[in-house]
Enzyme design. Structure first.
Site, PDB file in Angstrom:
ATOM      1  CE  LYS A  54      -8.752 103.745 -12.412  1.00 37.32           C
ATOM      2  NZ  LYS A  54      -9.068 103.247 -13.743  1.00 37.32           N
ATOM      3  CB  SER A 296      -7.253  93.190 -12.892  1.00 36.95           C
ATOM      4  OG  SER A 296      -7.326  93.919 -11.687  1.00 36.95           O
TER       5      SER A 296
HETATM    6  N1  PMP Z   1      -7.678  96.486 -12.449  1.00 43.32           N
HETATM    7  C1  PMP Z   1      -8.923  96.897 -12.178  1.00 43.32           C
HETATM    8  C2  PMP Z   1      -9.854  95.959 -11.472  1.00 43.32           C
HETATM    9  C3  PMP Z   1      -9.330  98.183 -12.560  1.00 43.32           C
HETATM   10  O1  PMP Z   1     -10.586  98.584 -12.296  1.00 43.32           O
HETATM   11  C4  PMP Z   1      -8.412  99.017 -13.250  1.00 43.32           C
HETATM   12  C5  PMP Z   1      -8.830 100.385 -13.698  1.00 43.32           C
HETATM   13  N2  PMP Z   1      -9.861 100.392 -14.655  1.00 43.32           N
HETATM   14  C6  PMP Z   1      -7.136  98.542 -13.543  1.00 43.32           C
HETATM   15  C7  PMP Z   1      -6.806  97.269 -13.103  1.00 43.32           C
HETATM   16  C8  PMP Z   1      -6.137  99.328 -14.357  1.00 43.32           C
HETATM   17  O2  PMP Z   1      -5.703 100.545 -13.843  1.00 43.32           O
HETATM   18  P1  PMP Z   1      -5.394 101.796 -14.780  1.00 43.32           P
HETATM   19  O3  PMP Z   1      -6.715 102.371 -15.227  1.00 43.32           O
HETATM   20  O4  PMP Z   1      -4.639 102.744 -13.918  1.00 43.32           O
HETATM   21  O5  PMP Z   1      -4.611 101.353 -15.965  1.00 43.32           O
END
Ligand code: PMP
Length: 359
Positions: A54, A296
């Site tokens: 991010k 994630s």
């Molecule tokens: N994993 C984590 C830990 C995140 O903070 C985010 C963004 N909120 C994402 C995945 C997903 O990325 P995106 O917002 O580009 O879909």
């Protein structure tokens, strides 16, 4: 590489500010976890300056707003974020001199709040019962009342654009002339999948894009569309959402930024994963490969392994790892990881006479 002869020679440039170090994160091959006959790479986004994907978005939002005039010098920035966007924005705002206010549900990990405050941001907590919509609406209210700049990560074009211009170019460059069959990601705002997807569809159409979501929040899998307000924000909480362990993934609405990927067949298949398997894969990645990512990242790897198991022999897969595991010390990722010595460790201590803890 022969480690006895390892040397380094610097990056070949000096940097004018921390923001210029964003991106160019490495794609690293797994050496023990990939199924036989399949090659898995991970793109380690924790190499970014504040350790998550991010950072890219935070820089993009602020610099686009500076260019368009939407953000005035010294104006306060406000945003609803589950953490990584807030941490990235806190870095950018500190480096560029903008005050920052972040709204966040009180269910997200403590270290995220403290990190943002450490970087000089103010963090306004919202009730977890109001889910993502609560923090989102609070940020809007505050922006309207105070004339602050609302970053709007879930709707802004600056989100997918930075992934098209940086994340995707890095993947295309690093895999130039190399086989790549599958690219696997999850979604929070959808910026990663929408932006990278645009470039992959145009330049490497053979690559299959696999999109993961929590098994308890299959917003896209449900097929139920999202009601939106006039400014493209969500009008209601999505009925398929229920709480999940994957901080940063799948808010309780389908973001406008993600809608483009939905509407343009920006992914080939959905791969649901559970919180438990996400945690388990993050731990395996740390223990067997020395690669340290959050929940994630574990979830994306869980999805990658499901795809790898049924992919044709010889397939090459690339898995996104959005952030570092260090952001989850107080979360279920570290549950069962003891602070005190285990019996096995105490045994090692007792095996020589000196330097033992009393008792
Ligand atoms: N994993 C984590 C830990 C995140 O903070 C985010 C963004 N909120 C994402 C995945 C997903 O990325 P995106 O917002 O580009 O879909």
């Amino acid at each position: 590489m022969d480690s006895a002869s390892r040397t380094t020679s610097g990056r070949g440039q000096l940097y004018d500010n921390i923001l210029d170090t964003m991106g160019n994160t490495p794609c690293v091959r797994l050496n023990s976890l990939a199924p036989e006959g399949r090659t898995v790479y991970v793109k380690a986004e924790y190499f970014n300056p504040l350790s998550s994907i991010k950072d890219r978005l935070a820089i993009s939002i602020i610099e686009e707003a500076e260019r368009s005039g939407a953000l005035r010098p010294g104006q306060t920035v406000v945003e609803a974020t589950s953490g990584n966007t807030g941490i990235g924005l806190a870095m950018v705002c500190a480096a560029k001199g903008y005050p920052l206010v972040v709204t966040m549900a009180d269910s997200f990990s403590i270290e995220r709040r403290r990190l943002m405050r450490f970087l000089g941001a103010r963090v306004v907590l919202t009730p977890r019962a109001e889910k993502g919509m609560g923090m989102y609406n609070k940020a809007r209210e505050l922006a309207e009342k105070n004339g602050w700049f609302l970053a709007r990560q879930f709707e802004t074009a600056a989100n997918a654009k930075i992934h098209e211009n940086t994340t995707a170019r890095e993947i295309l460059g690093d895999f130039d002339g190399q086989r790549l069959d599958y690219w696997i990601t999850g979604y929070g705002t959808g910026g990663t999948v929408t932006g990278v997807g645009r470039a992959l569809r145009a330049q490497r159409p053979e690559i299959k894009i696999m999109l993961s979501e929590p098994d308890t929040a299959q917003l896209l899998g449900s097929g139920t569309t999202q009601d939106r307000s006039a400014d493209n924000g969500p009008a209601v909480s999505h009925p398929a959402w229920s709480p999940h362990l994957l901080q940063g993934w799948t808010p309780d609405f389908i973001p406008f930024v993600l809608q483009e990927a939905v509407d343009t067949s920006g992914y080939d298949a959905l791969v649901p994963v559970s919180g438990e398997e996400s945690v388990a894969w993050s731990r395996k990645l740390a223990r067997h490969e020395g690669i340290f990512t959050g929940i994630s990242g574990g979830g994306t790897l869980a999805a990658t392994m499901k795809v790898a198991e049924t992919a044709p022999e010889g397939s090459v897969l690339l898995c996104m790892l959005p952030d570092t595991g260090e952001r989850y010390l107080s979360s279920p990722l570290f549950e069962g990881i003891p602070e005190d010595m285990t019996e096995e460790e105490a045994e090692i201590s007792r095996s020589t006479p000196g330097h033992q803890l009393p008792g």
